[in-house]
Design a protein around this motif. Structure first.
Motif, PDB file in Angstrom:
ATOM      1  N   ARG A  36      33.459  30.653  25.693  1.00 16.58           N
ATOM      2  CA  ARG A  36      33.382  32.077  26.009  1.00 16.58           C
ATOM      3  C   ARG A  36      34.484  32.833  25.277  1.00 16.58           C
ATOM      4  N   SER A  37      34.547  34.130  25.482  1.00 20.44           N
ATOM      5  CA  SER A  37      35.528  34.981  24.814  1.00 20.44           C
ATOM      6  C   SER A  37      36.918  34.721  25.393  1.00 20.44           C
ATOM      7  N   ALA A  38      37.827  34.262  24.534  1.00 20.84           N
ATOM      8  CA  ALA A  38      39.191  33.988  24.984  1.00 20.84           C
ATOM      9  C   ALA A  38      39.943  35.279  25.279  1.00 20.84           C
ATOM     10  N   GLU A  39      39.629  36.338  24.542  1.00 19.99           N
ATOM     11  CA  GLU A  39      40.329  37.604  24.737  1.00 19.99           C
ATOM     12  C   GLU A  39      40.077  38.173  26.121  1.00 19.99           C
ATOM     13  N   ILE A  40      38.819  38.221  26.507  1.00 18.57           N
ATOM     14  CA  ILE A  40      38.490  38.787  27.818  1.00 18.57           C
ATOM     15  C   ILE A  40      38.957  37.858  28.929  1.00 18.57           C
ATOM     16  N   PHE A  41      38.908  36.536  28.694  1.00 17.81           N
ATOM     17  CA  PHE A  41      39.341  35.612  29.741  1.00 17.81           C
ATOM     18  C   PHE A  41      40.814  35.809  30.080  1.00 17.81           C
ATOM     19  N   GLY A  42      41.628  36.208  29.102  1.00 23.27           N
ATOM     20  CA  GLY A  42      43.027  36.478  29.401  1.00 23.27           C
ATOM     21  C   GLY A  42      43.169  37.548  30.467  1.00 23.27           C
ATOM     22  N   TYR A  43      42.341  38.571  30.419  1.00 26.86           N
ATOM     23  CA  TYR A  43      42.365  39.621  31.446  1.00 26.86           C
ATOM     24  C   TYR A  43      41.787  39.124  32.756  1.00 26.86           C
ATOM     25  N   VAL A  44      40.793  38.226  32.682  1.00 29.35           N
ATOM     26  CA  VAL A  44      40.225  37.648  33.904  1.00 29.35           C
ATOM     27  C   VAL A  44      41.264  36.795  34.628  1.00 29.35           C
ATOM     28  N   LEU A  45      41.979  35.963  33.881  1.00 30.98           N
ATOM     29  CA  LEU A  45      43.009  35.122  34.492  1.00 30.98           C
ATOM     30  C   LEU A  45      44.145  35.972  35.051  1.00 30.98           C
ATOM     31  N   ASN A  46      44.475  37.037  34.366  1.00 27.02           N
ATOM     32  CA  ASN A  46      45.509  37.939  34.877  1.00 27.02           C
ATOM     33  C   ASN A  46      45.065  38.614  36.169  1.00 27.02           C
ATOM     34  N   TYR A  47      43.757  38.813  36.318  1.00 29.76           N
ATOM     35  CA  TYR A  47      43.204  39.377  37.554  1.00 29.76           C
ATOM     36  C   TYR A  47      43.443  38.426  38.725  1.00 29.76           C
ATOM     37  N   TYR A  48      43.333  37.124  38.498  1.00 30.70           N
ATOM     38  CA  TYR A  48      43.591  36.144  39.553  1.00 30.70           C
ATOM     39  C   TYR A  48      45.078  36.086  39.889  1.00 30.70           C
ATOM     40  N   ARG A  49      45.919  36.400  38.933  1.00 26.74           N
ATOM     41  CA  ARG A  49      47.353  36.337  39.169  1.00 26.74           C
ATOM     42  C   ARG A  49      47.876  37.579  39.878  1.00 26.74           C
ATOM     43  N   THR A  50      47.372  38.746  39.514  1.00 25.40           N
ATOM     44  CA  THR A  50      47.921  40.007  40.046  1.00 25.40           C
ATOM     45  C   THR A  50      46.984  40.717  41.023  1.00 25.40           C
ATOM     46  N   LYS A  51      45.709  40.299  41.089  1.00 23.23           N
ATOM     47  CA  LYS A  51      44.684  40.943  41.918  1.00 23.23           C
ATOM     48  C   LYS A  51      44.391  42.376  41.461  1.00 23.23           C
ATOM     49  N   HIS A  52      44.727  42.662  40.209  1.00 24.41           N
ATOM     50  CA  HIS A  52      44.402  43.951  39.610  1.00 24.41           C
ATOM     51  C   HIS A  52      43.730  43.670  38.264  1.00 24.41           C
ATOM     52  N   PHE A  53      42.487  44.108  38.151  1.00 25.81           N
ATOM     53  CA  PHE A  53      41.726  43.778  36.953  1.00 25.81           C
ATOM     54  C   PHE A  53      41.777  44.932  35.967  1.00 25.81           C
ATOM     55  N   HIS A  54      42.338  44.675  34.787  1.00 28.69           N
ATOM     56  CA  HIS A  54      42.383  45.637  33.702  1.00 28.69           C
ATOM     57  C   HIS A  54      41.646  45.050  32.504  1.00 28.69           C
ATOM     58  N   CYS A  55      41.258  45.919  31.586  1.00 27.01           N
ATOM     59  CA  CYS A  55      40.530  45.465  30.405  1.00 27.01           C
ATOM     60  C   CYS A  55      41.014  46.239  29.187  1.00 27.01           C
ATOM     61  N   PRO A  56      40.826  45.699  27.995  1.00 24.43           N
ATOM     62  CA  PRO A  56      41.237  46.428  26.788  1.00 24.43           C
ATOM     63  C   PRO A  56      40.390  47.672  26.573  1.00 24.43           C
ATOM     64  N   ILE A  57      40.979  48.673  25.929  1.00 22.26           N
ATOM     65  CA  ILE A  57      40.288  49.945  25.745  1.00 22.26           C
ATOM     66  C   ILE A  57      39.136  49.813  24.763  1.00 22.26           C
ATOM     67  N   ASP A  58      39.309  48.957  23.750  1.00 18.89           N
ATOM     68  CA  ASP A  58      38.302  48.871  22.694  1.00 18.89           C
ATOM     69  C   ASP A  58      37.199  47.874  22.991  1.00 18.89           C
ATOM     70  N   ILE A  59      37.059  47.465  24.239  1.00 17.10           N
ATOM     71  CA  ILE A  59      36.028  46.485  24.589  1.00 17.10           C
ATOM     72  C   ILE A  59      34.694  47.183  24.791  1.00 17.10           C
ATOM     73  N   CYS A  60      33.628  46.496  24.435  1.00 20.73           N
ATOM     74  CA  CYS A  60      32.280  47.034  24.669  1.00 20.73           C
ATOM     75  C   CYS A  60      31.896  46.812  26.122  1.00 20.73           C
ATOM     76  N   ARG A  61      31.284  47.822  26.715  1.00 20.00           N
ATOM     77  CA  ARG A  61      30.925  47.739  28.129  1.00 20.00           C
ATOM     78  C   ARG A  61      29.922  46.609  28.385  1.00 20.00           C
ATOM     79  N   SER A  62      28.961  46.437  27.512  1.00 21.93           N
ATOM     80  CA  SER A  62      27.945  45.395  27.703  1.00 21.93           C
ATOM     81  C   SER A  62      28.560  44.005  27.617  1.00 21.93           C
ATOM     82  N   VAL A  63      29.483  43.797  26.662  1.00 19.38           N
ATOM     83  CA  VAL A  63      30.149  42.491  26.533  1.00 19.38           C
ATOM     84  C   VAL A  63      30.989  42.199  27.764  1.00 19.38           C
TER      85      VAL A  63
END
Length: 431
Positions: free
Chosen positions: A57-84
């Motif tokens: 899977r996408s390693a870039e997005i997974f970094g934000y997913v794993l950070n969500y488990y650590r901080t309980k706050h889910f953020h995403c990069p600005i230049d990400i496609c909504r569908s992806v």
């Protein structure tokens, strides 16, 4: 305690991530939480040699997913496609509503839904596809061979030189019939002012010297000549149309059909129109459809981008427009009633002047004109209470009109960006 300190290694698209099992257990029921179960190595792609789970899977997005488990706050990069992003979140079994408000606003401010993007391709599926289906049939008759050619001549002004000439001739007839319509209104107005007003709008005048309704013969003949051309054009287009049902679903074709009747009806009842003087005015009213034929000029524009964008924008905000009209109707009734009773109750007993309204329906008219900030001034408040109600109506009307404007602008910009991208894509394909 030792179980919570157990480390789990994840290989996401070739990038290794290492975290505690307690971190993955933050959100039970998710796929990452299931990796902490004892039977997880038998279910997922687990390498005993390196002791790591592999996910392609996408390693870039997974970094934000794993950070969500650590901080309980889910953020995403600005230049990400909504569908992806939605696809990755669905794979990791995370609800997209967990997205932080700051990122949600940034992501949705530039969001273009796939259905909005594909609406252009869907609307371009016109009668041409029906013609292609018909020509693919093994029918070698003259109709099958000539029908697509005739259809292109009448419906596609830029398809050939003959189509351009026909479109130019049709445009001349449309402009001519509009000029004739304007000239005919002079006789109708003179008849109305001379006859109807003198007898109090009665159908038949009892005055022997009352003028007759008489239309100039040359105008009627010129109108008939134009309508004969429109009849020929409409008949040919209808005969070669690949789908008769879709043909009449086009509003412009309905306008063409209705525009054929007024002159024929007037010629048919020419001897009886003096006994029914209002019939001439009604026929003149029906002739307004001649003006709608001017909309066919849009076909002479090869890519009417603004018109299409406006059309799709209004369709997308149709629900908001209906809600706005409901609010406007409520405000009209409410402020009209307040103005009616405010003027009556606020009038001084010694006041002997006449108010500017006779019933509450006139007050509804005043409320609608005030809410839309038109303000004709035909009805004005005379009392203090009426002036207060008028001020409130003007303020609420201004707010009602201003608030929906950003919604329209956002939708319009979204569709306009899609249209520009589509045009550039077509040009690049041609090159």
């Amino acid at each position: 305690m030792e179980g919570s300190k157990e480390r789990i290694v994840l290989n996401i698209g070739g990038v290794r991530y290492e975290t505690y099992s307690s971190t993955l257990q933050t959100f039970p029921g998710t796929k990452l939480c299931n990796l902490t179960e004892p039977h997880a190595p038998s279910i997922y792609d687990y390498d005993p040699a390196t002791k790591e789970f592999f996910f392609d899977r996408s390693a870039e997005i997974f970094g934000y997913v794993l950070n969500y488990y650590r901080t309980k706050h889910f953020h995403c990069p600005i230049d990400i496609c909504r569908s992806v992003l939605e696809e990755e979140l669905a794979f990791w079994e995370i609800n997209e509503t967990q997205l932080a408000p700051c990122c949600w606003l940034k992501l949705n401010s530039k969001e273009v839904q796939p259905e909005d993007f594909n609406v252009w391709d869907e609307n371009e599926q016109t009668d041409d596809q029906c013609l292609i289906v018909q020509t693919e049939r093994r029918d070698f008759s003259w109709r099958a061979r000539w029908q697509p050619k005739i259809w292109d001549i009448f419906e596609k002004p830029f398809s050939s030189f003959s189509a351009k000439c026909l479109a130019f001739v049709s445009l001349l007839f449309i402009v001519g019939i509009v000029i004739i319509f304007c000239e005919e209104t002079k006789a109708q107005f003179e008849f109305f002012t001379a006859n109807f007003t003198s007898v109090g709008y009665s159908e038949v005048s009892h005055n022997d010297h009352a003028p007759y309704y008489h239309q100039a013969a040359y105008l009627l003949h010129l109108e008939l000549f134009c309508v004969l051309w429109f009849t020929f054009e409409f008949s040919v287009r209808f005969c070669v149309c690949p789908d008769k049902k879709l043909f009449f679903q086009n509003p412009l074709n309905v306008v063409d059909f209705l525009s054929l009747f007024p002159v024929y009806i007037e010629l048919f009842v020419a001897g009886q129109i003096q006994g029914m003087p209002s019939l001439g005015l009604w026929l003149g009213f029906v002739r307004i459809v001649y003006l709608l034929k001017l909309l066919k000029i849009s076909k002479l524009i090869e890519t009417p981008l603004i018109l299409r964008v406006l059309c799709y924008t209004f369709k997308s905000i149709l629900r908001e427009i209906c809600i706005l009209l409901m609010i406007l109707a409520f405000e009209t009734l409410f402020f009209g009633s307040l103005f009616f009773y405010g003027e009556l109750l606020g009038s001084h007993p010694s006041y002997r002047g006449e108010l500017y309204f006779t019933d509450i329906l006139i007050c509804f008219w005043w409320a609608l004109i005030t809410l839309t900030t038109v303000g004709y001034g035909d009805i004005i408040p005379l009392t203090t209470a009426g002036q207060v109600m008028a001020a409130l109506a003007a303020v609420f009307g201004m707010l009602t009109i201003i608030i929906p404007i950003p919604i329209f602008l956002v939708k319009f910009k979204s569709y306009y960006d899609i249209a520009i991208f589509k045009q550039r894509l077509k040009r690049s394909k041609k090159l």
